[in-house]
Motif scaffolding. Sequence first.
Motif, short mmCIF file in Angstrom:
data_model
loop_
_atom_site.label_atom_id
_atom_site.label_comp_id
_atom_site.label_asym_id
_atom_site.label_seq_id
_atom_site.Cartn_x
_atom_site.Cartn_y
_atom_site.Cartn_z
N GLU A 1 -14.45 -5.45 19.14
CA GLU A 1 -14.16 -4.38 20.15
C GLU A 1 -14.51 -3.23 19.63
O GLU A 1 -14.14 -2.75 18.48
CB GLU A 1 -12.59 -4.77 20.38
N ARG A 2 -14.69 -2.29 20.49
CA ARG A 2 -15.07 -0.84 20.41
C ARG A 2 -13.94 0.13 21.02
O ARG A 2 -13.97 -0.16 22.23
CB ARG A 2 -16.50 -0.21 20.53
N ARG A 3 -13.56 0.89 20.37
CA ARG A 3 -12.39 1.60 21.09
C ARG A 3 -12.35 3.26 20.80
O ARG A 3 -12.89 3.56 19.58
CB ARG A 3 -10.99 1.11 20.86
N ILE A 4 -12.02 3.90 21.90
CA ILE A 4 -11.88 5.57 21.49
C ILE A 4 -10.36 5.61 21.93
O ILE A 4 -9.78 5.37 23.21
CB ILE A 4 -12.66 6.02 22.47
N ALA A 5 -9.75 6.63 21.00
CA ALA A 5 -8.34 6.77 21.44
C ALA A 5 -8.45 8.72 21.57
O ALA A 5 -8.43 9.18 20.31
CB ALA A 5 -7.36 6.51 20.24
N PRO A 6 -8.48 9.25 22.43
CA PRO A 6 -8.58 10.69 22.31
C PRO A 6 -7.31 11.22 21.84
O PRO A 6 -6.27 10.62 22.15
CB PRO A 6 -8.59 10.98 24.00
N LEU A 7 -7.17 12.27 21.10
CA LEU A 7 -6.50 12.79 20.24
C LEU A 7 -5.48 13.33 21.30
O LEU A 7 -3.99 13.38 20.98
CB LEU A 7 -6.72 14.00 19.43
N SER A 8 -5.65 13.62 22.36
CA SER A 8 -4.62 14.39 23.43
C SER A 8 -3.62 13.09 24.03
O SER A 8 -2.73 13.50 24.69
CB SER A 8 -5.48 14.70 24.63
N ARG A 9 -4.00 12.00 23.91
CA ARG A 9 -3.41 10.81 24.35
C ARG A 9 -2.51 10.03 23.00
O ARG A 9 -1.75 9.35 23.23
CB ARG A 9 -4.17 9.61 24.84
N VAL A 10 -2.63 10.79 21.79
CA VAL A 10 -1.93 9.95 20.47
C VAL A 10 -0.34 10.14 20.68
O VAL A 10 0.12 11.49 21.03
CB VAL A 10 -2.62 10.31 19.26
N GLN A 11 0.41 9.25 20.37
CA GLN A 11 1.78 9.34 20.65
C GLN A 11 2.35 9.33 19.16
O GLN A 11 3.17 10.03 18.93
CB GLN A 11 2.25 8.42 21.49
N THR A 12 2.05 8.29 18.54
CA THR A 12 2.44 8.02 16.94
C THR A 12 1.21 7.87 16.22
O THR A 12 0.14 7.03 16.66
CB THR A 12 3.49 7.05 17.04
N VAL A 13 1.14 7.97 14.92
CA VAL A 13 0.36 7.57 13.80
C VAL A 13 1.25 6.96 12.67
O VAL A 13 1.94 7.80 12.29
CB VAL A 13 -0.40 8.91 13.20
N ASP A 14 0.98 5.79 12.51
CA ASP A 14 1.71 4.97 11.32
C ASP A 14 0.60 4.44 10.35
O ASP A 14 -0.35 4.03 10.52
CB ASP A 14 2.26 3.84 12.07
N LEU A 15 1.25 4.45 9.04
CA LEU A 15 0.68 3.89 8.01
C LEU A 15 1.44 2.73 7.72
O LEU A 15 2.62 2.67 7.52
CB LEU A 15 0.65 5.06 6.66
N GLU A 16 0.70 1.59 7.49
CA GLU A 16 1.31 0.42 6.89
C GLU A 16 0.70 -0.25 5.84
O GLU A 16 -0.54 -0.23 5.69
CB GLU A 16 1.42 -0.78 8.27
N ARG A 17 1.60 -1.03 4.80
CA ARG A 17 0.82 -1.75 3.62
C ARG A 17 1.98 -2.94 3.63
O ARG A 17 2.85 -2.92 3.25
CB ARG A 17 1.16 -0.67 2.46
N GLY A 18 1.09 -4.09 3.58
CA GLY A 18 1.61 -5.50 3.49
C GLY A 18 1.52 -5.63 1.95
O GLY A 18 1.21 -4.76 1.14
N PRO A 19 2.03 -6.83 1.47
CA PRO A 19 1.99 -7.17 0.11
C PRO A 19 0.77 -7.21 -0.56
O PRO A 19 0.44 -6.68 -1.66
CB PRO A 19 2.92 -8.45 0.02
N VAL A 20 -0.07 -7.69 0.12
CA VAL A 20 -1.51 -7.90 -0.42
C VAL A 20 -2.06 -6.36 -0.42
O VAL A 20 -2.85 -6.19 -1.47
CB VAL A 20 -2.35 -8.95 0.29
N ALA A 21 -1.98 -5.87 0.63
CA ALA A 21 -2.56 -4.36 0.49
C ALA A 21 -1.93 -3.65 -0.50
O ALA A 21 -2.99 -2.53 -1.10
CB ALA A 21 -2.42 -3.89 1.96
#
Length: 172
Positions: free
Chosen positions: A104-124
Amino acid sequence: MEATELDDGARAVLREPAERVSRRAVLMWTVEALVVAAVVLAGQVAWWFIDSSPSRTAHWVVGVVWLVAAVAYAAVMPRWRYRVHRWESTARAVYTQTGWLWQERRIAPLSRVQTVDLERGPVAQLLGLASVTVTTASAAGPVRIHGLDLAVATALVQALTTATAAETDDAT
């Protein structure tokens, strides 16, 4: 090539993004695949002890098929995903390309961004990696970038947060 119209009338071309995820993502995906395989193995062992039938042929057949599939999956999937997964952040949008069988290819225009999250699982966490999730009002769901170096992911979250805070359009 498909194009998505941004709020200011500019066109964002659906193209292969420029950046690759971290090479360590291959190890992360391999370890995660092996963890799932270990859980299935535990079920296989439990079945061995719970089953009271005198013949163990079914156990051996299922076990061998499962082992071949698990090894093939852990060997092929992470490397294939690494070849496919790409991302890019521009002044107007976040571009992603994900998947391994279904891509899948996707584009998220910055004008539509609501939240930005950083996630780290145990292996990461063990490998110094992180994932970034960019949530928009899209029915397709959030845009996710898995397997980034922690420093790259942190910088990306900061840049996207700054850029979206500067947007004057409504993100709905």
